[in-house]
Each structure stands twice: as C-alpha cells, then as structure tokens.
Design a protein around this motif. Structure first.
Motif: not given
Ligand code: NAD
Ligand code: TDX
Length: 333
Positions: A117-125, A171-181, A230-235
């Motif tokens: 897989i060319k990119k794996f993004i983990q949606i974290s918190t 090739p991975v990225n992890i995003t850690r987001c705050s509380n969504n509404y 996805l488009c610009k994140g550095k592995n």
C-alpha cells in the motif's frame, strides 16, 4: 483513478470524509469497509450511496482473510477510521476497544505491508497525550500518557503504526485530532446528546464540575486535513490537527441552551467520569508549516450551523437515539 480503502466509513467522521472525497475529488474511488457496529449507520452516506465511484463492504477489520482479499485488489491508500470511539464505554468494558483499535489496526497494517500500500493513514486522537493542566498545549513531541482504556488502545495502535514504518518502511502517517463536532454524530457524545436532551426538555448531565476543557474542530476541517496529509504528508510523520477552540463543557452546554431558548435549570451536575481528563489543547503548527493546512470554520458559526442541523433532523436524532437505547439496554441491561 486512485483507489482509497476507508475503514469505519459508516461512522461520524468516516462518513463525512467519504462524502468529501466523492463530492470534491473525482480522481478517487472509495471502498468503505465497516462492520456496522452500533455506531455505524449507512444512512449517513445516503447522498452518495449510488455514486459509481463508491462501494460498501460489510467486514470487520479484525477479519484477516477478508482484509487481505480486499487489499489484494489494487488498493492505493488505506485510511483507518474504524474504532470503538466512546470513552465512557471503554470504562465499562475495554475488551472490544482492544480488539478493534489495536488488533484490527494490526490486521490492516499486516495486509498493507503484504500488498505494498502506497500510504496508510491512522486516524488517531489528541487523547493519547493524556491531560493538560491550565497551561501548555500538546505538540507531536509531547509524551504519550493515555488515561482511559479508549486512549490507551489508540496509543497502542499508534505505536504499532510507527513500528511498521520503522521496521518495514511502510509509508504511514498518524493524525491526532482534537474533539470533532458536526452533523451525524452519535448522541452519546457531548454536543449531540445535549442538543437532543435540551430539545426534549430532559436534564443535561454535566460530569463533575462541568469545567473540564475540550478543544473543538469542525469535522469538515478535520476531513480536509486528512486529505492534505494523504497528498503531502511526509512518510513516518505524526500530524496534530486542531483549531484553537478551547471551551469548558459548561460553555458548550450554555451555547446550546441559548440557541434552543431553554433555561440553565436543565443542567444537572452528575458524578464525574472516572479518570476524567481535565484539559486538551493542541498545537497545529506542524501540519500548517509542513502540509499547508489550517482550519477555516469559525467555531461560533460552525456550532450554530451544527445545532441547526440537529434541530432540522430531529427524526434522525430520535431514530438514532432509539437504536442507541436498544443497544445499550442489550449490552448493559
Ligand atoms: P464512530 O464511533 O462514529 O464510528 C466508528 C465506525 O467504525 C463505525 O461506523 C463502526 O461501525 C466502525 N467500526 C467499529 N469497529 C469496527 C470493526 N471492528 N471493523 C470495521 N468497522 C468497525 O467514530 P468517529 O467519531 O467517527 O471516530 C472515527 C475515528 O476518529 C476513530 O478512530 C476515533 O478514534 C478518531 N477520532 C475521533 C474524534 C471525535 O471527536 N469523534 C476525535 C479525534 C479522533
Ligand atoms: O453526558 C456527558 N456529559 C459530560 O459532561 C458526556 C457524554 C460527556 N461529558 C463531558 C466529558 C468530556 O469532558 O464532555 C466532554 C466531551 O465528552 P465526549 O463527547 O464523550 O468526548 P471525549 O471524551 O472528549 O472524546 C472525544 O474526543 C476525542 C471522542 O469521543 C473521542 O473518540 C476522540 O478521540
């Protein structure tokens, strides 16, 4: 055409992300993999369900055979939204949190490695960083210090994702987001729960003092951030996602009461959540500088728009609450 495999796409954030891709990025196809737990609802995707670039497969991310079969079909990118996401439920019983959030993520990582897989993004918190006092913000350098079984399971998954980058070069990225509404959020979470209760003149249960602080972001800003990563994140990089909107829970509830023209007397202070994190606040400098993303939606305007959506969609709220109550009754008695 680029092929995206989205897990947990029938949930709150995943369904917003799929609609964002189908509506804005015609060079992508989306396969939505979701096992439709109590939190998954295909009605969230009604507006795009017949689009030829979208397909749905009911599968558990822990099911290695199905996941491998899917990834063998020329998938370019995987974005993992699938999770048990409610802190209160993790306090009652953490087992499913370990299954889906840790073992499920691991199943996806293994298959992603096998099929290149060319990119794996983990949606974290942001909750993986634990709790802040009155001062400071979380950066990507902040130590992991999860306090709830939910956040501990998310932190564990993040470490597995990191290890697949370090060990196998996935090739991975992890995003850690705050509380969504946003719209279509399950009314077990603070904002939709309080809107639904206030609408029905039921009491609004604020935990502890009601003065715990969360940092809020509109789900649409979060979805744009994920696409930019996805488009610009550095592995191998982790990106925090936030919007500088710290509010106490009481502030949020007061805004909802004002919008619905209801009185403060509906608020009831109830027993505190065990291990309740006091404050989250997140710096998004890194994603702004490296990826070029920043939030666009003003919080006060966004909140009013979202409250308006719930009021206009009370049938959705009632039906979702009915399903939720039935589920909770079956599980917790
Ligand atoms: P949600 O609970 O609304 O949706 C989760 C989705 O995952 C549901 O559709 C569910 O059916 C699916 N799912 C659960 N277990 C599965 C399994 N074993 N196999 C396949 N599908 C499964 O959650 P959400 O609020 O949309 O959160 C999505 C992601 O974003 C989660 O990973 C969460 O940790 C993260 N996150 C959420 C927030 C927030 O404020 N909601 C903030 C930051 C990060
Ligand atoms: O009835 C309630 N009363 C109350 O005071 C509920 C449901 C919540 N609260 C408080 C607890 C928190 O301080 O409101 C705050 C927000 O609670 P939740 O909506 O349950 O969210 P939180 O625990 O902050 O976690 C959320 O943000 C980070 C998501 O559920 C997670 O999936 C995400 O990772």
């Amino acid at each position: 055409m680029k092929k995206l495999l989205i897990t947990g796409g029938a949930g709150f954030i995943g369904s917003h992300f799929i609609k964002y891709i189908i509506d804005n990025h015609p060079d992508y196809t989306v396969i939505n993999v979701d096992n439709l737990t109590y939190a998954g609802n295909l009605d969230n995707l009604k507006s795009i369900e017949s689009n030829e670039r979208y397909s749905f497969i009911k599968t558990d991310i822990c099911d290695a055979i199905s996941i491998n079969e899917l990834m063998s079909q020329g998938i370019d990118y995987v974005i993992n939204f699938a999770a048990e996401s409610h802190v209160d439920r993790s306090i009652i019983d953490s087992s499913q949190f370990i299954n889906t959030n840790v073992l499920g993520t691991n199943t996806l990582l293994e298959a992603a490695k096998t099929y290149g897989i060319k990119k794996f993004i983990q949606i974290s918190t942001d909750e993986v960083y634990g709790s802040l006092g009155h001062e400071g913000v979380f950066t990507e350098e902040s130590p992991l210090a999860p306090n709830s079984p939910y956040s501990a399971s998310k932190a564990s998954a993040d470490l597995m994702v990191r290890s697949y980058y370090q060990t196998f070069g996935l090739p991975v990225n992890i995003t850690r987001c705050s509380n969504n509404y946003g719209s279509h959020q399950l009314p077990e979470k603070l904002i939709p729960l309080m809107i639904c209760n206030a609408y029905e003149d039921q009491s609004l249960p604020l935990y502890g003092t009601g003065l715990n602080i969360r940092d809020w972001i509109h789900v649409k800003d979060h979805c744009r951030a994920i696409f930019q990563v996805l488009c610009k994140g550095k592995n191998g990089e982790i990106y925090n996602v936030g919007a500088n909107n710290e509010r106490t829970n009481k502030d949020i509830v007061m805004s909802i009461l004002r919008a619905l023209n209801k009185t403060e007397s509906l608020i009831t202070l109830v027993e505190d959540r065990l291990g309740h994190d006091y404050r989250y606040a997140i710096s998004y400098d890194k994603i702004r500088e490296q990826v070029g993303w920043q939030p666009e939606i003003d919080f006060e305007e966004g909140l009013q728009e979202v409250i308006g959506w719930y009021l206009e969609n009370m049938e959705w709220c009632k039906e979702t609450r009915r399903r939720l109550k039935t589920y909770y009754k079956c599980i917790y008695g």
